[in-house]
Design a protein around this motif. Structure first.
Motif, PDB file in Angstrom:
ATOM      1  N   TRP A 112       0.838  -1.207   0.000  1.00 28.49           N
ATOM      2  CA  TRP A 112       0.000   0.000   0.000  1.00 28.49           C
ATOM      3  C   TRP A 112       0.868   1.249   0.000  1.00 28.49           C
ATOM      4  O   TRP A 112       0.583   2.226  -0.714  1.00 28.49           O
ATOM      5  CB  TRP A 112      -0.907  -0.022   1.230  1.00 28.49           C
ATOM      6  CG  TRP A 112      -1.834   1.142   1.361  1.00 28.49           C
ATOM      7  CD1 TRP A 112      -3.125   1.232   0.916  1.00 28.49           C
ATOM      8  CD2 TRP A 112      -1.555   2.403   2.006  1.00 28.49           C
ATOM      9  NE1 TRP A 112      -3.659   2.455   1.245  1.00 28.49           N
ATOM     10  CE2 TRP A 112      -2.720   3.191   1.900  1.00 28.49           C
ATOM     11  CE3 TRP A 112      -0.440   2.924   2.648  1.00 28.49           C
ATOM     12  CZ2 TRP A 112      -2.794   4.489   2.422  1.00 28.49           C
ATOM     13  CZ3 TRP A 112      -0.498   4.214   3.161  1.00 28.49           C
ATOM     14  CH2 TRP A 112      -1.669   4.982   3.044  1.00 28.49           C
ATOM     15  N   THR A 113       1.937   1.237   0.782  1.00 30.70           N
ATOM     16  CA  THR A 113       2.836   2.391   0.874  1.00 30.70           C
ATOM     17  C   THR A 113       3.488   2.690  -0.460  1.00 30.70           C
ATOM     18  O   THR A 113       3.440   3.824  -0.966  1.00 30.70           O
ATOM     19  CB  THR A 113       3.920   2.124   1.940  1.00 30.70           C
ATOM     20  OG1 THR A 113       3.287   1.996   3.225  1.00 30.70           O
ATOM     21  CG2 THR A 113       4.937   3.245   1.986  1.00 30.70           C
ATOM     22  N   ASN A 116       1.174   4.068  -3.177  1.00 30.31           N
ATOM     23  CA  ASN A 116       0.904   5.504  -3.076  1.00 30.31           C
ATOM     24  C   ASN A 116       2.094   6.338  -3.525  1.00 30.31           C
ATOM     25  O   ASN A 116       1.920   7.396  -4.141  1.00 30.31           O
ATOM     26  CB  ASN A 116       0.492   5.854  -1.651  1.00 30.31           C
ATOM     27  CG  ASN A 116      -0.967   5.558  -1.395  1.00 30.31           C
ATOM     28  OD1 ASN A 116      -1.859   6.274  -1.854  1.00 30.31           O
ATOM     29  ND2 ASN A 116      -1.238   4.481  -0.665  1.00 30.31           N
ATOM     30  N   ASP A 296      -3.508   6.248   5.767  1.00 29.28           N
ATOM     31  CA  ASP A 296      -4.470   5.170   5.969  1.00 29.28           C
ATOM     32  C   ASP A 296      -5.178   5.323   7.306  1.00 29.28           C
ATOM     33  O   ASP A 296      -6.090   4.561   7.611  1.00 29.28           O
ATOM     34  CB  ASP A 296      -3.774   3.808   5.908  1.00 29.28           C
ATOM     35  CG  ASP A 296      -4.756   2.647   5.899  1.00 29.28           C
ATOM     36  OD1 ASP A 296      -5.732   2.702   5.127  1.00 29.28           O
ATOM     37  OD2 ASP A 296      -4.566   1.702   6.683  1.00 29.28           O
ATOM     38  N   SER A 318      -7.132   6.547   2.641  1.00 35.96           N
ATOM     39  CA  SER A 318      -7.917   5.306   2.615  1.00 35.96           C
ATOM     40  C   SER A 318      -8.430   5.043   4.018  1.00 35.96           C
ATOM     41  O   SER A 318      -7.908   5.579   4.994  1.00 35.96           O
ATOM     42  CB  SER A 318      -7.082   4.132   2.088  1.00 35.96           C
ATOM     43  OG  SER A 318      -5.955   3.894   2.908  1.00 35.96           O
ATOM     44  N   SER A 322      -5.177  -0.555   4.831  1.00 37.36           N
ATOM     45  CA  SER A 322      -3.912  -0.926   4.188  1.00 37.36           C
ATOM     46  C   SER A 322      -3.429  -2.315   4.575  1.00 37.36           C
ATOM     47  O   SER A 322      -2.664  -2.934   3.848  1.00 37.36           O
ATOM     48  CB  SER A 322      -2.828   0.102   4.527  1.00 37.36           C
ATOM     49  OG  SER A 322      -2.530   0.086   5.910  1.00 37.36           O
TER      50      SER A 322
END
Length: 359
Positions: A112-113, A116, A296, A318, A322
């Motif tokens: 997820w990191t 982004n 997140d 989000s 995550s």
């Protein structure tokens, strides 16, 4: 004289929604020797007395018994990495061992990191909008805005299992990693990760960072933020010490020391919303002091529709998802299974919550 029959453990799993058939099957496979009860309870509601008194192992997220009903509990295993959401519950004052799911979140949160970071650095939103418009944009629309991650410096504030997997993926992208921990890690042995690790992930021996930093005072934090970081990733647990750990002063310092040839620093928060001064973050995004942020977690959660953070420049938000994925429950239950076996052998637990430390 025959041997006495083995007493079965009674595993109680309490969650706020029904578990999928695949997860239920996995539970019965993993704990085939235990009596199993699976219940659905509203978030935060107490475990019913008659079930709590039978249970010897409790797996839960927000549902806990009273101290009086926890008479037979040998272990409480939480489905989360931290316990800040029920840290004031009386059961936390008991002597019942508590283990967490720390360690399972690294793979999905690292993905997820990096997702982004790449969305921002590759102008993905612009290209996606152009695709919807069936518009072939000229090269000049992108050339001076797109960049890659090779040679970028990422500072990871809180080098636990999540930070270590982010470090692993960052290094694969050609980035240099700088680690920050509350206590010093001066030796190779002190830098090892002794908690649960998803096989094939993380930084077990702590060899990835090119530098290690530590401390709980502002001076130490400020020295870390002055390293010339392109990315700052916030992975610390929420404690009284980390509440509003980063605010206007810290964002300004991070920005002031950014490499001249790079965009301003990009902030990623996968810890807790209250670790940041959110108003100060909004101001830094609006002023261009930070080039962007991936969040997140927010304060509060859910974030109200009218909250100004939604419209801050270059922010990606989000809804605390995550870490999620089909692998979540099997991995967490694997830790519970491992600790149930360790209890039976009288061995130290994996991921045991240390009441004196708060994590």
């Amino acid at each position: 004289m025959g041997d006495a029959p083995l007493v079965k453990e009674h595993l109680l799993i309490a969650f706020q929604r029904d578990l999928s058939p695949a997860v239920v099957e996995d539970i019965h496979t993993k704990f085939s020797d235990a009596e199993i009860t699976i219940i659905r309870l509203e978030r935060g509601s107490p475990v019913p007395s008659e079930l709590a008194r039978k249970a010897t192992i409790l797996v839960t997220f927000t549902n806990l018994p009273t101290v009086e009903d926890a008479v037979n509990l040998k272990l409480i295993h939480t489905l989360s990495a931290g316990v800040d959401h029920f840290v004031t519950h009386p059961v936390l004052s008991s002597h019942i061992p508590i283990s967490t799911s720390s360690g399972i979140h690294g793979p999905p949160i690292a993905e997820w990191t990096v997702m982004n970071w790449l969305i921002a650095s590759k102008e993905f939103v612009r290209t996606y909008e152009n695709q919807k418009l069936q518009h072939w944009a000229p090269l000049d629309a992108y050339m001076d805005k797109i960049h890659d991650q090779v040679g970028k410096k990422v500072g990871i504030l809180g080098y636990g299992s999540i930070g270590r997997q982010i470090a692993r993926v960052s290094a694969a992208l050609g980035m240099t990693v700088h680690a920050y921990t509350a206590s010093p890690r001066p030796t190779p042995e002190s830098r090892r990760d002794t908690r649960y690790i998803v096989p094939g992930t993380g930084d077990a021996d702590g060899s990835i960072p090119v530098s290690w930093h530590h401390g709980t005072d502002k001076e130490s934090i400020h020295a870390f933020l002055s390293l010339g970081l392109d990315h700052l990733v916030v992975c610390v647990p929420l404690t009284t010490q980390t509440h509003h750990l980063l605010g206007a002063e810290e964002f300004a310092l991070l920005s002031a020391h950014a490499p001249v040839v790079s965009p301003k620093p990009y902030l990623t928060n996968i810890a807790r919303g209250r670790v940041l001064d959110q108003d100060a973050l909004i101001a830094s995004l609006q002023s261009g002091e930070l080039s962007g942020a991936a969040l997140d977690v927010t304060n509060p959660e859910p974030l109200p529709a009218e909250h100004p953070l939604w419209k801050a420049p270059n922010v990606r938000i989000s809804s605390h998802v995550s870490s999620l994925g089909k692998e979540y429950f099997p991995r967490s239950l694997g830790i519970a299974k491992l600790n149930m076996e360790r209890l039976g052998r009288g061995e130290p637990l994996v991921n045991e919550y240390k009441r004196t430390k708060g994590y």
